[in-house]
Design a protein around this motif. Structure first.
Motif, PDB file in Angstrom:
ATOM      1  N   VAL A 178       1.437  10.030   6.299  1.00 46.99           N
ATOM      2  CA  VAL A 178       1.809   8.624   5.959  1.00 46.99           C
ATOM      3  C   VAL A 178       3.112   8.712   5.672  1.00 46.99           C
ATOM      4  CG1 VAL A 178      -0.624   7.773   5.352  1.00 46.99           C
ATOM      5  CG2 VAL A 178       0.643   8.916   3.681  1.00 46.99           C
ATOM      6  N   GLU A 179       3.886   9.771   5.088  1.00 44.49           N
ATOM      7  CA  GLU A 179       4.978   9.636   4.818  1.00 44.49           C
ATOM      8  C   GLU A 179       6.260   8.947   5.541  1.00 44.49           C
ATOM      9  OE1 GLU A 179       6.861  13.491   3.668  1.00 44.49           O
ATOM     10  OE2 GLU A 179       7.706  12.628   1.974  1.00 44.49           O
ATOM     11  N   SER A 232      -4.181  -5.631  -1.266  1.00 40.71           N
ATOM     12  CA  SER A 232      -3.136  -4.758  -0.891  1.00 40.71           C
ATOM     13  C   SER A 232      -3.042  -3.738  -2.228  1.00 40.71           C
ATOM     14  CB  SER A 232      -1.925  -5.236  -0.690  1.00 40.71           C
ATOM     15  OG  SER A 232      -1.349  -6.249  -1.720  1.00 40.71           O
ATOM     16  N   ILE A 233      -3.278  -4.236  -3.340  1.00 42.70           N
ATOM     17  CA  ILE A 233      -3.487  -3.222  -4.714  1.00 42.70           C
ATOM     18  C   ILE A 233      -4.514  -2.458  -4.651  1.00 42.70           C
ATOM     19  CG2 ILE A 233      -3.438  -3.558  -7.204  1.00 42.70           C
ATOM     20  CD1 ILE A 233      -0.687  -4.118  -6.300  1.00 42.70           C
ATOM     21  N   VAL A 243       0.722  -1.196  -0.137  1.00 42.63           N
ATOM     22  CA  VAL A 243      -0.054   0.003   0.022  1.00 42.63           C
ATOM     23  C   VAL A 243       0.923   1.183   0.185  1.00 42.63           C
ATOM     24  CG1 VAL A 243      -1.799   1.306   1.135  1.00 42.63           C
ATOM     25  CG2 VAL A 243      -1.887  -1.151   1.358  1.00 42.63           C
ATOM     26  N   LEU A 269      -4.666  10.668  -1.577  1.00 46.97           N
ATOM     27  CA  LEU A 269      -3.464  11.800  -1.588  1.00 46.97           C
ATOM     28  C   LEU A 269      -3.910  12.615  -2.611  1.00 46.97           C
ATOM     29  CD1 LEU A 269      -0.290   9.165  -0.992  1.00 46.97           C
ATOM     30  CD2 LEU A 269      -0.846  11.165   0.433  1.00 46.97           C
ATOM     31  N   TYR A 270      -4.081  11.850  -4.016  1.00 47.83           N
ATOM     32  CA  TYR A 270      -4.157  13.020  -4.872  1.00 47.83           C
ATOM     33  C   TYR A 270      -5.265  13.921  -4.936  1.00 47.83           C
ATOM     34  CZ  TYR A 270      -4.768  14.122  -9.786  1.00 47.83           C
ATOM     35  OH  TYR A 270      -4.569  14.959 -11.131  1.00 47.83           O
ATOM     36  N   ALA A 314       2.032   3.631  -2.986  1.00 49.34           N
ATOM     37  CA  ALA A 314       1.467   4.742  -3.298  1.00 49.34           C
ATOM     38  C   ALA A 314       2.087   6.173  -2.893  1.00 49.34           C
ATOM     39  CB  ALA A 314      -0.047   4.984  -2.668  1.00 49.34           C
ATOM     40  N   ILE A 315       2.885   6.181  -2.124  1.00 51.49           N
ATOM     41  CA  ILE A 315       3.516   7.362  -1.576  1.00 51.49           C
ATOM     42  C   ILE A 315       4.294   7.979  -2.460  1.00 51.49           C
ATOM     43  CG2 ILE A 315       4.690   8.800   0.264  1.00 51.49           C
ATOM     44  CD1 ILE A 315       3.195   6.730   2.052  1.00 51.49           C
ATOM     45  N   ILE A 353      -2.129   3.767   7.156  1.00 52.23           N
ATOM     46  CA  ILE A 353      -1.810   2.898   6.025  1.00 52.23           C
ATOM     47  C   ILE A 353      -2.430   1.438   6.214  1.00 52.23           C
ATOM     48  CG2 ILE A 353      -0.140   1.487   4.820  1.00 52.23           C
ATOM     49  CD1 ILE A 353       1.883   3.953   5.220  1.00 52.23           C
ATOM     50  N   PHE A 406      -6.091   1.712   4.886  1.00 46.35           N
ATOM     51  CA  PHE A 406      -6.263   1.592   3.625  1.00 46.35           C
ATOM     52  C   PHE A 406      -6.105  -0.085   3.106  1.00 46.35           C
ATOM     53  CE2 PHE A 406      -5.768   6.005   3.898  1.00 46.35           C
ATOM     54  CZ  PHE A 406      -6.541   6.398   2.985  1.00 46.35           C
ATOM     55  N   PHE A 407      -5.202  -0.760   3.616  1.00 55.36           N
ATOM     56  CA  PHE A 407      -4.894  -2.054   3.451  1.00 55.36           C
ATOM     57  C   PHE A 407      -6.088  -2.720   3.571  1.00 55.36           C
ATOM     58  CE2 PHE A 407      -2.732  -6.171   5.194  1.00 55.36           C
ATOM     59  CZ  PHE A 407      -2.680  -6.776   3.985  1.00 55.36           C
ATOM     60  N   GLY A 451      -5.566  -1.349  -2.125  1.00 54.98           N
ATOM     61  CA  GLY A 451      -5.287  -0.503  -0.989  1.00 54.98           C
ATOM     62  C   GLY A 451      -4.378   0.721  -1.433  1.00 54.98           C
ATOM     63  N   LEU A 452      -3.380   0.230  -2.356  1.00 52.11           N
ATOM     64  CA  LEU A 452      -2.549   1.235  -2.856  1.00 52.11           C
ATOM     65  C   LEU A 452      -3.170   2.233  -3.765  1.00 52.11           C
ATOM     66  CD1 LEU A 452       0.822  -0.018  -5.141  1.00 52.11           C
ATOM     67  CD2 LEU A 452      -0.684   2.020  -5.671  1.00 52.11           C
ATOM     68  N   TYR A 486       2.849   9.137  -5.726  1.00 51.57           N
ATOM     69  CA  TYR A 486       2.117  10.390  -5.676  1.00 51.57           C
ATOM     70  C   TYR A 486       3.001  11.412  -5.638  1.00 51.57           C
ATOM     71  CZ  TYR A 486      -0.078  14.326  -3.415  1.00 51.57           C
ATOM     72  OH  TYR A 486      -0.244  15.919  -3.048  1.00 51.57           O
ATOM     73  N   LEU A 539      -5.030   4.432  -1.334  1.00 46.49           N
ATOM     74  CA  LEU A 539      -4.377   5.450  -0.825  1.00 46.49           C
ATOM     75  C   LEU A 539      -3.917   6.732  -1.784  1.00 46.49           C
ATOM     76  CD1 LEU A 539      -2.649   6.689   1.677  1.00 46.49           C
ATOM     77  CD2 LEU A 539      -0.844   5.088   1.042  1.00 46.49           C
ATOM     78  N   PHE A 540      -3.436   6.085  -3.055  1.00 43.98           N
ATOM     79  CA  PHE A 540      -3.166   7.332  -3.985  1.00 43.98           C
ATOM     80  C   PHE A 540      -4.181   8.224  -4.450  1.00 43.98           C
ATOM     81  CE2 PHE A 540      -3.278   8.633  -8.485  1.00 43.98           C
ATOM     82  CZ  PHE A 540      -1.714   9.290  -8.162  1.00 43.98           C
TER      83      PHE A 540
END
Lengths: 227, 141
Positions: B74-75, B53-54, A66, B64-65, A69-70, B32, B35-36, B56-57, A73, B60-61
């Motif tokens: 989350v960084e 998990s994908i 997951v 963020l967007y 994604a960071i 995180i 989102f998972f 979730g990715l 982005y 999350l994207f």
């Protein structure tokens, strides 16, 4: 609990050694499994016990996936700019990965389950295992091939880049990401930040593309050759 | 054990900063994970052949967007997860112990074909990308 602590301790030690002596064959991805496999064999410990004891570690693979994604982005502008290069080369590379694994395996007469399990070996572990399940392979065996690919890719990668004189950061990054997933990506970061970013992105897209292949043409292709 | 660890860190550091950093990492890690699990849930519901998990990715994207989740939330945990990625693969890699066929001549042959295939994949991918990026440069001249 012992397995968990032992795995983490060996990993930390191996990472320290690699920091001091950054040789490809000393990468923790190679050293730690070799030490642990030897220990399991010598001490006659069944893998199932080890697997249960370390399931917490494997759980982290999910959130880690997951977390990709960071960087995507953060570098989205750069990615948009090079979209054509990235997508076309990934499609080409992922087809070559599937076909060459299959035909080379065919040449050395791999048995059925090995043959199927080796097909998704170039993509990141969780998705490779998923594709393996879809096409009738053994996920654990695929995981082993994926790891072998990562180690081999990070060793031969820099030589391949020289051999084909790949100069642009996008070409270097994408080729690492497509051919050798996460391990290749950490090698790509040694070349530069751009290379690393392109590599991590390509690794994700390549996984997605291969997942599509696994649900479309790969099963037909297997049908054609395995009977 | 779980409670003792941050406490010990707090005492050792003799200050709030390390304790705070640790707490921040844990909270970010939990976010995180939200989102998972969201991804796993959607996968279960749709039965789509993509790992949770994908999903979730992707979620999350998207978050963020559109600014629903700030990068700073989350960084730090994301950076840590990606830096230690190799560790999370290790139990799966040890699974090779279940396949004695991978030892000896057979295993050696398999390693050789993985090597040849990897060189081919890197070569083809790199050449296509290099060709396209050079053509773009010439176009813009």
């Amino acid at each position: 609990m012992i397995y968990l602590i032992a795995t983490i301790l060996i990993y930390i030690m191996s990472k320290r050694i690699y920091k001091q002596y950054p040789k490809a064959y000393l990468t923790p991805l190679l050293v730690v499994p070799v030490v642990l496999v030897t220990a399991l064999i010598v001490l006659d410990i069944p893998f199932q016990n080890y697997e249960k004891g370390t399931s917490v570690i494997s759980y982290f693979l999910g959130p880690a996936t997951v977390a990709f994604a960071i960087p995507i982005y953060k570098h989205f502008e750069l990615i948009k700019k090079f979209m054509v290069e990235i997508l076309s080369s990934i499609v080409a590379g992922s087809v070559v990965a599937v076909l060459s694994s299959f035909f080379l395996g065919y040449i050395i007469h791999l048995s059925g389950s090995f043959m199927t399990s080796i097909i998704p070996r170039s993509i990141t572990t969780p998705i490779a295992m998923e594709v393996s399940k879809t096409i009738g392979g053994v996920p654990a065996l695929t995981a082993a091939f994926v790891v072998a690919t990562g180690i081999i890719g990070s060793i031969v990668g820099p030589h391949v880049i020289r051999l084909f004189s790949l100069t642009s950061p996008v070409a270097r990054g994408v080729s690492f990401g497509v051919a050798a997933h996460g391990a290749g990506t950490s090698k790509a970061f040694e070349f530069g930040d751009q290379e690393g970013t392109f590599s991590s992105l390509s690794m994700i897209i390549a996984a997605g593309v291969t997942l599509v292949w696994g649900n479309t043409w790969i099963p037909h292709f297997q049908h054609l050759f395995i009977q | 054990m779980k409670r003792a660890l941050p406490k010990a860190l707090f005492v050792c550091s003799g200050g709030v900063s390390i304790y705070k950093t640790f707490l921040k990492l844990v909270l970010q890690f939990l976010l995180i994970n939200v989102f998972f699990f969201l991804g796993i849930g959607v996968q279960q519901l749709t039965q789509f052949p993509i790992p949770g998990s994908i999903f979730g990715l992707l979620f999350l994207f998207i978050a963020l967007y559109f600014g629903w989740v700030k990068l700073e939330w989350v960084e730090a945990a994301g950076k840590w997860l990606l830096a230690e990625l190799l560790l999370f693969f290790i139990p799966a890699a040890v699974g090779i112990v279940q396949y004695p066929e991978m030892a000896g001549w057979n295993g050696f042959q398999i390693l050789i074909i993985i090597m040849i295939s990897t060189i081919l994949v890197m070569g083809v991918t790199g050449i296509v990308a290099d060709f396209l990026s050079k053509r773009r440069k010439e176009d813009s001249k």
